[in-house]
Design an enzyme around this catalytic site. Structure first.
Site, PDB file in Angstrom:
ATOM      1  N   LYS A 115       0.863  -1.185   0.000  1.00 25.07           N
ATOM      2  CA  LYS A 115       0.000   0.000   0.000  1.00 25.07           C
ATOM      3  C   LYS A 115       0.894   1.226   0.000  1.00 25.07           C
ATOM      4  CE  LYS A 115      -4.357   1.095   0.037  1.00 25.07           C
ATOM      5  NZ  LYS A 115      -5.488   0.314  -0.494  1.00 25.07           N
ATOM      6  N   ASP A 166      -6.891   4.283  -4.727  1.00 20.63           N
ATOM      7  CA  ASP A 166      -7.615   4.117  -3.458  1.00 20.63           C
ATOM      8  C   ASP A 166      -8.253   5.496  -3.208  1.00 20.63           C
ATOM      9  OD1 ASP A 166      -7.786   2.058  -1.032  1.00 20.63           O
ATOM     10  OD2 ASP A 166      -7.563   4.025  -0.117  1.00 20.63           O
TER      11      ASP A 166
END
Ligand code: NDP
Ligand code: 2IT
Length: 449
Positions: A129, A169
């Site tokens: 991430k 995201d």
């Protein structure tokens, strides 16, 4: 639940000590370790190989300065991150979040969750991430472009199509992916599938835009069907009004349900007749405005300030699709009192541990994020496959694969829950099923990382 196993409690203690002031990361790790107690008992070889100690420690954590110049000529500085958490089953894979709340603890919680989610897809992708505390809201396209170029100027040295493949995201959609892809290509002189969520004219996959929301509904429908329920004729509340929320709402309508509310961080709209998605797409995707604009188009609808009260609306099914910890114990109780029978998480970790306990104790069908929202990253992996083949599948082909993947995730996690003595508990099922594949791969590869 609490961690009762002494060994796992010790692992948890080290995580808290090594990562002080990062409560979201602690929360994500604690939930997984709680679920893994029956695995520790059955697999002493994993304990011996230090799998649990290793899996909670990122393989690599990168933090960097992102300088850029705003429209007035002022120099601005943001902080960039990438956590390459686990590469046991494939190249690092996971989104980038641009939001002012981003700091190390958010990136680590998301990266940790991603390991298990990616494993559940059945596809060969490791966990990662990244992101920045940059706030795209209120910035011009030029400012967003210069920020993305600066961000990628550093990130490019750490990623690659067989190493690490970022995606979107919160705050990172098609526009940002385009700017970052352009900068990567310019610096590396390489046209390659290094990012997913790309535009359809330069290597993107059909269905990736819709994938997380559609996948969430395919999963929820499967979970409900197993208990004689479905979206058909149901009333649904969805939080958020971004990528995940919009396409979850679209699929709910296709499956015969009615979405009556959507939100953003300022407030929520309630439209008893069913939310008009053409209007929402126009406001959010084209104009990049606030959800409250909706009532200007549809005066019969109502707007309320403050986003958390969205859970006081009576509904059959709740799909939290905004952000972490957006449903607390109180909201969970209200949902239950109002007759809500299913909750499936589109956002990452949107329910607090106390809220999850309320759902499980009251027999609410509960689909945890790492299973329910895995359709986004699964379709990213399908984008990687298509890029490697230099080929693209039709919408129907990708959509059929996505549906298959989500149905299989439901089957696998309910089977794992049963096998390990927690029938019906999909939190435990998802954590164990996701963990087992990664643990076996780490075990086979020796103490490499
Ligand atoms: P978007 O940026 O497209 O939309 C985010 C939405 O959530 C916006 O409506 C935003 O409102 C709201 N939101 C964000 N932060 C907060 C906050 N702190 N409080 C209240 N509302 C907030 O992001 P996505 O739709 O892509 O992501 C939504 C969630 O889904 C995230 O948890 C993400 O991690 C998760 N997810 C996304 C996937 C994807 O493929 N995109 C895949 C799997 C999970 P506002 O505009 O006011 O900020
Ligand atoms: O949380 C997630 O799974 C995502 N933001 C999607 C990641 C991806 O690589 O598509």
């Amino acid at each position: 639940m609490a961690i009762r196993n002494d060994y796992l409690a010790e692992v948890m203690k080290t995580v808290v000590k090594r990562n002080p002031g990062e409560p979201e990361f602690h929360q994500a790790v604690r939930e997984v370790l709680e679920s893994l107690e029956p695995v520790v008992e059955r697999h002493p070889e994993f304990v011996e190989a230090g799998i649990f100690e290793r899996i909670v420690e990122p393989e690599r954590f990168i933090m960097f300065r992102v300088p850029w110049v705003d429209d007035s000529g002022k120099v601005r500085v943001n902080r960039g991150f990438r956590v390459q958490f686990n590469s046991a089953i494939g190249p690092y894979k996971g989104g980038l979040r641009f939001h002012p709340s981003v700091y190390a603890g958010i990136i680590k919680f998301l990266g940790f969750e991603q390991i298990f989610k990616n494993s559940l897809t059945g596809l060969p992708i490791g966990g990662a991430k990244g992101g920045s505390d940059f706030d795209p809201k209120g910035k011009s396209d030029g400012e967003v472009m210069r920020f993305c170029q600066s961000f990628m100027t550093e990130l490019q040295r750490h990623i690659g199509p067989d190493t690490d493949v970022p995606a979107g995201d919160i705050g990172v959609g098609a526009r940002e992916i385009g700017y970052m892809f352009g900068q990567y290509k310019r610096i590396r002189n390489d046209f390659t599938g290094v990012l997913t969520g790309k535009g359809l004219t330069y290597g993107g996959s059909l269905v990736r835009t819709e994938a997380t929301g559609y996948g969430l509904c395919y999963f929820a429908e499967e979970m409900m069907n197993a208990h004689g329920k479905s979206f058909k004729d149901s009333t649904v509340v969805i939080s958020g009004s971004g990528n995940v929320a919009i396409y979850a709402a679209e699929k709910v309508h296709q499956l015969g349900g009615r979405v009556v509310a959507l939100s953003d961080s300022n407030g929520y709209i309630y439209d008893e007749q069913g939310v008009n998605l053409d209007t929402v797409k126009q406001i959010k995707e084209v104009e990049r405005k606030r959800i409250k604009e909706y009532v200007n188009y549809h005066p019969h609808a109502k707007y309320f300030e403050g986003c958390s009260d969205i859970w006081t609306i009576k509904c059959d099914i709740a799909l939290p699709c905004a952000t972490q910890n957006e449903i607390d114990e109180k909201s969970a109780r209200i949902l239950v009192e109002n007759g809500c029978f299913a909750v499936a998480e589109g956002a990452n970790m949107p329910s607090t541990p106390e809220a999850i306990e309320v759902f499980l104790k009251n027999g609410v069908l509960f689909g945890p994020a790492k299973a329910a929202n895995a359709g986004g990253v699964a379709t990213s992996a399908l984008e990687m496959s298509q890029n490697s083949m230099r080929y693209s599948w039709s919408f129907e082909e990708v959509d059929a694969k996505l549906k298959d993947i989500m149905v299989n995730i439901y089957k696998n996690i309910s089977a794992a829950a049963k096998e390990y003595g927690h029938e019906g508990n999909l939190v435990v099922g998802a954590n164990i099923a996701g963990f087992m594949k990664v643990a076996n791969a780490m075990y086979a590869q020796g103490i490499a990382y």
